[in-house]
Design an enzyme around this catalytic site. Sequence first.
Site, PDB file in Angstrom:
ATOM      1  N   ASP A 119     -74.681  56.206  98.223  1.00 56.36           N
ATOM      2  CA  ASP A 119     -75.934  56.210  97.461  1.00 56.36           C
ATOM      3  C   ASP A 119     -75.795  55.699  96.027  1.00 56.36           C
ATOM      4  O   ASP A 119     -76.778  55.681  95.281  1.00 56.36           O
ATOM      5  CB  ASP A 119     -76.544  57.624  97.442  1.00 56.36           C
ATOM      6  CG  ASP A 119     -77.197  57.978  98.764  1.00 56.36           C
ATOM      7  OD1 ASP A 119     -77.801  57.084  99.387  1.00 56.36           O
ATOM      8  OD2 ASP A 119     -77.086  59.146  99.191  1.00 56.36           O
ATOM      9  N   ASP A 180     -80.048  53.076 105.423  1.00 57.53           N
ATOM     10  CA  ASP A 180     -80.337  53.184 103.993  1.00 57.53           C
ATOM     11  C   ASP A 180     -79.293  52.435 103.156  1.00 57.53           C
ATOM     12  O   ASP A 180     -79.564  51.950 102.059  1.00 57.53           O
ATOM     13  CB  ASP A 180     -80.355  54.659 103.548  1.00 57.53           C
ATOM     14  CG  ASP A 180     -80.844  55.627 104.604  1.00 57.53           C
ATOM     15  OD1 ASP A 180     -80.667  55.334 105.802  1.00 57.53           O
ATOM     16  OD2 ASP A 180     -81.389  56.669 104.242  1.00 57.53           O
TER      17      ASP A 180
HETATM   18  N1  GLY Z   1     -81.695  57.790 101.918  1.00 54.89           N
HETATM   19  C1  GLY Z   1     -82.224  58.973 102.452  1.00 54.89           C
HETATM   20  C2  GLY Z   1     -83.655  58.872 102.826  1.00 54.89           C
HETATM   21  O1  GLY Z   1     -84.225  57.816 102.936  1.00 54.89           O
HETATM   22  O2  GLY Z   1     -84.255  59.912 103.009  1.00 54.89           O
END
Ligand code: GLY
Length: 405
Positions: A119, A180
């Site tokens: 992330d 993601d």
């Molecule tokens: N990256 C986590 C979500 O989209 O909830």
Amino acid sequence: MRLLGISASLLLCISCATTHTSGFDVDEALGYCDSKVQKSLVQLKRDSMDYTMMPRNIGAKDTVWNCRKATCDEWCAGFWPGVLWYDYENTHNEQIKENAEKYTKSLEFLSQTPAFDHDLGFLVFCSYGNGYRLTGDKKFKDVILATADTLATLYNPNVGTILSWPRNVEMLGGHNTIMDNMMNLEMMFWAAKNGGDKSLYDKAVRHAEVTMQHHFRPDHSCYHVAVYDPETGAFLKGLTHQGYSDDSMWARGQAWAIYGYTMVYRETQDPRFLDFAQKVTDVYLDRLPEDMVPYWDFDDPSIPEAPRDASAAGVVASALLELQGYCDDERKQTYREAAEKMLASLSNDYRSGDVRSSFLDHSVGHMPAGSEIDASIIYADYYYLEALTRLKKLNNSASESLAVK
Ligand code: GLY
């Protein structure tokens, strides 16, 4: 040419503004966002003066931001600084800029610690990335370059992708990559062309290729999670974590794919990625409800009672405003009109009202875990504001290019 005393350039500007922005007023929407930013700052300053506490969500029954400490496992901590940067870009308000700088600085530690997970792009590129884009401040650039190197430590050359969740290797049965993660490649591309290691580009491209190969079903809807053998690189299985089922189309996962492949095409100019961005977009657009805001998962059997996910709509609207610029005339028009309808729906029917400090209601964070259901969530606000900012720029540039000088 002059008609009834109106110059041709003015007529063209008027016609362009009306054909390109349907059903809502972009300037009014940006003004609404600014008023909510101001309201949020009042609340945050009243509650504490702690710039490490980042707005995360407002539950369906609450009115004020629930804040979380900016730590390496709080993946949303970069969105609030990013919201402030976009608001500053639109308002040129120095007080907003000061706040953007202070909240952004709270994330500097991420450039000095080992990677917790993938992330880092969300965290540092939404905050420092926008800060550098708007100020050119070298301090911001140094943090981005260092963090891109940190993110790359998660790359496994046997697989050709980044390990998204090091903490879940055992639970998921191998090297895991989530959709993601496509979003976080943007920081690696940026670093490679702004003084960072050139291998960051190769790693980002390989990640996009391997993901394209394994992470999608034949109809181009995506799994949330792909699991690979860390030694041989073999694809083992596709799963969900936040969606309805392993085989369902989780709305935000598909939104990340649309945005991610659009960005990868921008960075590589490789037509394979443009073709793929269009395919992952088309399966999403084909299955949308009439108001263009998806149910949280396209395959939830409780539709039409299932909650919507405004965050996915914001992500896709922003992506389509970029993607339309790379497409032939027919697709250009389809994607731009779709993006504008999404923004019109969000602006007309998904706003938070006067009491809450967020821009939008009706997002879903993690349905299977029962968290953030039908809530305001900070990344919905971030991508909505990014999309509005992109649309305003498009409208302005269309007016300029059509104007008869
Ligand atoms: N990256 C986590 C979500 O989209 O909830």
